[in-house]
Design a protein around this motif. Structure first.
Motif, short mmCIF file in Angstrom:
data_model
loop_
_atom_site.label_atom_id
_atom_site.label_comp_id
_atom_site.label_asym_id
_atom_site.label_seq_id
_atom_site.Cartn_x
_atom_site.Cartn_y
_atom_site.Cartn_z
N LEU A 187 52.07 15.35 79.07
CA LEU A 187 50.82 15.72 78.43
C LEU A 187 49.77 14.71 78.89
N LEU A 188 48.89 15.17 79.75
CA LEU A 188 47.89 14.27 80.32
C LEU A 188 46.59 14.37 79.54
N VAL A 189 45.99 13.23 79.30
CA VAL A 189 44.65 13.20 78.71
C VAL A 189 43.71 12.64 79.76
N ASN A 190 42.58 13.28 79.92
CA ASN A 190 41.54 12.79 80.82
C ASN A 190 40.31 12.43 79.99
N ASP A 191 39.54 11.45 80.50
CA ASP A 191 38.27 11.14 79.84
C ASP A 191 37.22 10.78 80.87
N GLU A 192 36.01 10.50 80.41
CA GLU A 192 34.91 10.26 81.34
C GLU A 192 35.05 8.96 82.10
N GLU A 193 35.57 7.96 81.41
CA GLU A 193 35.76 6.66 82.07
C GLU A 193 36.65 6.82 83.30
N GLU A 194 37.72 7.60 83.12
CA GLU A 194 38.65 7.83 84.23
C GLU A 194 38.00 8.69 85.31
N ALA A 195 37.29 9.73 84.89
CA ALA A 195 36.69 10.65 85.86
C ALA A 195 35.72 9.93 86.79
N ALA A 196 35.00 8.92 86.24
CA ALA A 196 34.01 8.21 87.03
C ALA A 196 34.64 7.43 88.19
N LEU A 197 35.95 7.19 88.11
CA LEU A 197 36.62 6.41 89.15
C LEU A 197 36.95 7.25 90.38
N LEU A 279 54.32 -2.53 94.58
CA LEU A 279 53.76 -1.41 93.83
C LEU A 279 52.38 -1.79 93.31
N THR A 280 51.42 -0.92 93.52
CA THR A 280 50.09 -1.14 92.97
C THR A 280 49.98 -0.33 91.69
N VAL A 281 49.98 -1.04 90.56
CA VAL A 281 50.00 -0.38 89.26
C VAL A 281 48.57 -0.25 88.74
N ILE A 282 48.19 0.97 88.37
CA ILE A 282 46.85 1.15 87.80
C ILE A 282 46.90 1.53 86.32
N GLY A 283 48.07 1.87 85.80
CA GLY A 283 48.14 2.21 84.39
C GLY A 283 49.55 2.20 83.85
N LEU A 289 44.92 0.34 83.33
CA LEU A 289 44.73 -1.10 83.16
C LEU A 289 43.25 -1.41 83.36
N GLU A 290 42.87 -2.64 83.08
CA GLU A 290 41.48 -3.03 83.35
C GLU A 290 41.26 -3.19 84.85
N ALA A 291 42.30 -3.68 85.52
CA ALA A 291 42.23 -3.84 86.97
C ALA A 291 43.63 -3.62 87.54
N PRO A 292 43.72 -3.17 88.78
CA PRO A 292 45.05 -2.93 89.37
C PRO A 292 45.88 -4.21 89.42
N GLU A 293 47.20 -4.05 89.32
CA GLU A 293 48.10 -5.19 89.45
C GLU A 293 49.15 -4.87 90.50
N THR A 294 49.51 -5.88 91.26
CA THR A 294 50.50 -5.69 92.30
C THR A 294 51.81 -6.33 91.87
N SER A 364 40.66 8.24 103.27
CA SER A 364 41.43 7.96 102.06
C SER A 364 40.54 7.28 101.05
N PRO A 365 40.67 7.63 99.76
CA PRO A 365 39.86 6.93 98.76
C PRO A 365 40.23 5.45 98.69
N LYS A 366 39.29 4.66 98.24
CA LYS A 366 39.51 3.22 98.09
C LYS A 366 39.97 2.91 96.67
N LEU A 367 40.86 1.97 96.57
CA LEU A 367 41.35 1.51 95.26
C LEU A 367 40.21 0.81 94.52
N PRO A 368 39.81 1.31 93.34
CA PRO A 368 38.74 0.62 92.59
C PRO A 368 39.21 -0.77 92.16
N SER A 369 38.30 -1.74 92.14
CA SER A 369 38.72 -3.09 91.75
C SER A 369 38.74 -3.25 90.24
N THR A 370 37.94 -2.45 89.53
CA THR A 370 38.09 -2.40 88.07
C THR A 370 38.31 -0.96 87.66
N LEU A 371 39.10 -0.78 86.62
CA LEU A 371 39.54 0.56 86.26
C LEU A 371 39.04 1.02 84.90
#
Ligand code: C2O
Ligand code: CU
Ligand code: CU
Length: 565
Positions: A187-197, A279-283, A289-294, A364-371
Motif C-alpha cells: 500500500l503506497l502513499v504518495n505526497d507532494e514532498e515526494e512528488a517534488a523530488l 546500497l543507497t537507501v532513500i527510505g 529519509l532526510e538524506a540518502p545513506e550509503t 538517468s535522473p540524479k540522486l537528490p541530496s536532500t529528500l
C-alpha cells in the motif's frame, strides 16, 4: 457514531474526545462479554458504510482461494487478495499479473478512502493496514474479524506521509497461515514532498516483496505447524520475489527506485549486491529519509520496508547484478540453530534476485541530496523522559511473551495505558527468561532503570514465565533470538541501540545494516540488544496492538495492546 464529513480539525478533536474503538462498541453485541471476560474476543456486527463519509477512493477488496503458477508444472493453491476500483483514480489499484500478491494500492496523502473487505475464505479474516495511522476501529484489530461471506467497511483518511505500507490479515492466531498462503500486498502513499523530488516512477519504480516458501512435490505450499517452527518461526527453502521463483528483472542502464518489503513470516535477510556495490537507501518503513545513506548491506526483518536508489547507469549491456542475502549470525536461538534444518539456513549466503542490464540509455535522473523533512522529537518532548514504557521480550520453551504476558484482548497493564496525544519514550529489551516470575531478569541489562521489578511494572508482579519456568539463566540465553517488534499506529524514531556483553561477535555481522535516521514501525531487536524509541500516540483513542512480526511468534501470543485513552 462519528461524522467524517467534518473538516479535519473537528474530526480529530471529536475522535480524541470519544475514546474511539472502545466507546464505539457500545450497544454492539458482545460488549458485556468483553467487559466481563476480558479474554474472549467479542463478536461484532461488521461495520457498514457511513453515509456521511465522502470517499475520494472506494475499493472492493476480496480475499479468496485461487491458484497461480509459481513453479514449473502444476499451479499452486493460494489465498489471495483481489481488488475492484469502485471510485477514484485508476492508479489506486495496480494488479501484479500472475502473482498471488494482492494488487498494489496507491493513495495520496489526504485522500479519504473507503474499502469494502469481502471475506471469500472459509475462515474468519480481517485486514490490517500495517504502517498507516488510522483510528483503532479501522486498524484491522482481530476484534473486527468477519466470518466467511461477510463484508466489513473501512473508512479513513490517509494521514501518513509518503511511504510503503503493507496490507495483510490480522485474525486472532491465524495471521501466520493466512499471510503464508498469499494474503499480503503493498500500500503506497504518495505526497507532494515526494512528488517534488521526481524520483524514478512508472516502470522505474519496482516493488520487491521478499517471501520464503516451502513446496511439496506437487508444487503445493507446505506450512509446518510443529512446536519447533512455532519457537523459531517458519522458514521455507525457496525465496520468492513478488510471488515469483528465480525473479529476474531486465533494466535499463539508469537509476531505479526499488521498494523492498520483507513479507516473510520469520526469515530475516541481509541485503547486499554481489559485487560489493553499496546500497543507497532513500527510505524505510515510515517513508523517505532526510538524506540518502550509503550502507554496505541492510538487515530487513519481517514487516520492514526499504526504499533503495539503484543506479545501473554506466553498466554495460548484458551485465548482471545479483541481490543476495549475505552471511550473518546470531538471530536464532543457539538451541534452535541446532534444530534448524532448513536447506536454506537463516544467515547463510544465497541469491534473492538478478537485475540484468538489457538496454543502454544515456539519460538517468540524479540522486537528490536532500529528500524530506522529518518531524523529529527529542527525549525532552516525551511525557516520560525518565521512565520509558517497557516492552520486555521474554522467550521460553513453550511461550514467547511481551511484558511477561501472552496476548489477551483488552487486558492492558498499567504501563500499557497511554494518554492520547502524548509522545512516549519506550524501551524494548530482553527480559532473559530464565528466571521465574518477577525476578529481575538480568542485572546490568534492564539495569536499575528498567528491571522487571521496577516502578512501571507495578502491576506485573506475579507474572510467570509460562514454559520458561524452571530454566536457568544460561538456558535463557540459549533461547534468545532476534525479534522484529512492530507497533501499530504512528511511526517512531529510534533513539539508541545498545547490546549486552557476550553478543558482540554475532552483532558485528549485522550492525552496519540498521538505519536509525528514518521513521520506523518495525525494529529488529537482536539477542541481548536494547532499543530505545520515541513514539507519538496522537489523534486516536482505543486499543492498538504491538507484537513480534515473526508471525509464528505473533500467533503464539507474543502480542499485547496499548490502550490509548
Ligand atoms: Cu504487520 Cu500487527 O502487523
Ligand atoms: Cu501493523
Ligand atoms: Cu519474535
Amino acid at each position: 457514531m462519528f461524522d467524517y464529513n467534518n473538516n479535519n480539525y473537528s474530526r480529530r478533536r471529536f475522535l480524541t474526545q470519544s475514546s474511539l474503538g472502545l466507546l464505539t462498541l457500545s450497544g454492539m453485541p458482545g460488549l458485556l462479554n468483553a467487559m466481563e471476560g476480558m479474554q474472549a474476543m467479542p463478536k461484532l456486527t461488521p461495520r457498514q458504510a457511513s453515509p456521511n463519509f465522502k470517499p475520494d477512493v472506494e475499493i472492493e477488496l476480496s480475499c479468496k482461494q485461487g491458484s497461480v503458477p509459481i513453479l514449473v508444472g502444476q499451479q499452486t493453491k493460494v489465498m489471495q487478495y483481489s481488488a475492484k476500483l469502485l471510485l477514484g483514480p485508476k492508479e489506486a489499484v495496480t494488479k501484479i499479473p500472475g502473482s498471488y500478491l494482492g494488487p498494489i494500492l496507491r493513495f495520496q496523502k489526504g485522500q479519504k478512502v473507503r474499502i469494502h473487505l469481502h471475506n471469500g475464505l472459509s475462515e474468519p479474516t480481517v485486514t490490517h493496514w500495517h504502517g498507516l495511522h488510522v483510528p483503532a476501529e479501522m486498524d484491522g484489530h482481530p476484534l473486527y474479524a468477519i466470518d466467511p461471506g461477510a463484508k466489513l467497511v473501512y473508512e479513513f483518511e490517509v494521514l501518513n506521509r509518503a511511504g510503503m505500507n503493507i496490507y495483510h490479515p490480522h485474525p486472532h492466531e491465524a495471521t501466520a497461515t493466512q499471510v503464508y498462503h498469499g494474503l499480503a500486498g503493498a500500500l503506497l502513499v504518495n505526497d507532494e514532498e515526494e512528488a517534488a523530488l521526481g524520483l524514478p516512477s512508472g516502470g522505474y519504480e519496482i516493488p520487491i516483496v521478499i517471501q520464503d516458501r516451502l513446496f511439496d512435490s506437487e508444487n503445493q505450499l507446505v506450512y509446518a505447524h510443529g512446536m519447533h517452527n512455532r519457537m523459531t518461526g517458519f522458514y521455507g527453502d525457496r525465496v520468492l520475489v513478488n510471488g515469483r521463483a528465480d525473479f529476474q528483472m531486465d533494466v535499463d542502464s539508469r537509476a531505479y527506485r526499488l521498494r523492498f518489503m520483507n513479507g516473510s513470516n520469520a526469515r530475516i535477510y541481509k541485503l547486499g549486491w554481489d559485487d560489493g556495490t553499496p546500497l543507497t537507501v532513500i527510505g524505510v518503513d515510515g517513508g523517505l529519509l532526510e538524506a540518502p545513506e550509503t550502507k554496505p548491506y541492510i538487515m530487513l526483518a519481517p514487516g520492514e520496508r526499504l526504499d533503495v536508489w539503484a543506479d545501473f547507469s554506466g553498466r554495460s549491456e548484458g551485465s548482471q547484478l545479483v541481490m543476495r542475502s549475505l552471511a550473518f549470525s546470531g538471530v536464532l536461538p543457539k538451541m534452535g540453530m541446532m534444530m534448524h534444518t532448513s536447506s536454506l539456513p537463516v544467515g547463510s549466503d544465497y541469491p534473492i534476485f538478478t537485475a540484468r542490464v538489457t538496454r543502454k540509455v544515456s539519460d538517468s535522473p540524479k540522486l537528490p541530496s536532500t529528500l524530506s523533512k522529518i518531524n523529529r522529537y527529542k527525549i525532552t518532548d516525551t511525557a516520560n523522559p525518565n521512565n520509558p514504557v517497557p516492552i520486555a521480550i521474554s522467550e521460553g520453551h513453550m511461550a514467547m511473551l511481551l511484558n511477561g504476558r501472552p496476548y489477551r484482548y483488552n487486558d492492558p497493564l498499567p504501563s500499557e495505558r497511554i494518554p492520547v496525544n502524548t509522545i512516549q519514550l519506550m524501551e524494548i529489551f530482553h527480559a532473559h527468561g530464565g528466571g521465574h516470575g518477577n525476578q529481575p531478569a538480568n542485572e546490568g541489562q534492564g539495569g536499575g532503570m528498567m528491571g522487571m521489578g521496577g516502578m512501571r511494572h507495578g502491576g506485573m508482579g506475579g507474572m510467570g514465565m509460562g514454559g520458561g519456568m524452571g530454566m536457568g539463566g544460561g538456558m535463557g540465553m540459549m533461547m534468545a533470538m532476534a525479534h522484529p517488534i512492530h507497533l501499530h499506529g504512528q511511526q517512531f524514531q529510534i533513539v539508541s541501540r545498545s547490546i549486552d556483553t557476550g553478543t558482540e561477535e554475532d552483532y558485528a555481522t549485522v550492525r552496519e545494516g540498521f538505519i536509525e535516521s528514518g521513521l520506523k514501525d518495525t525494529v529488529l531487536v537482536m539477542p541481548g540488544e536494547k532499543v530505545r524509541i520515541i513514539k507519538p500516540f496522537q489523534d486516536f483513542k482505543g486499543l492498538f496492538m504491538y507484537h513480534c512480526h515473526n508471525l509464528e511468534h505473533e500467533d503464539m501470543g507474543m502480542m499485547r495492546e496499548f490502550l490509548v485513552e
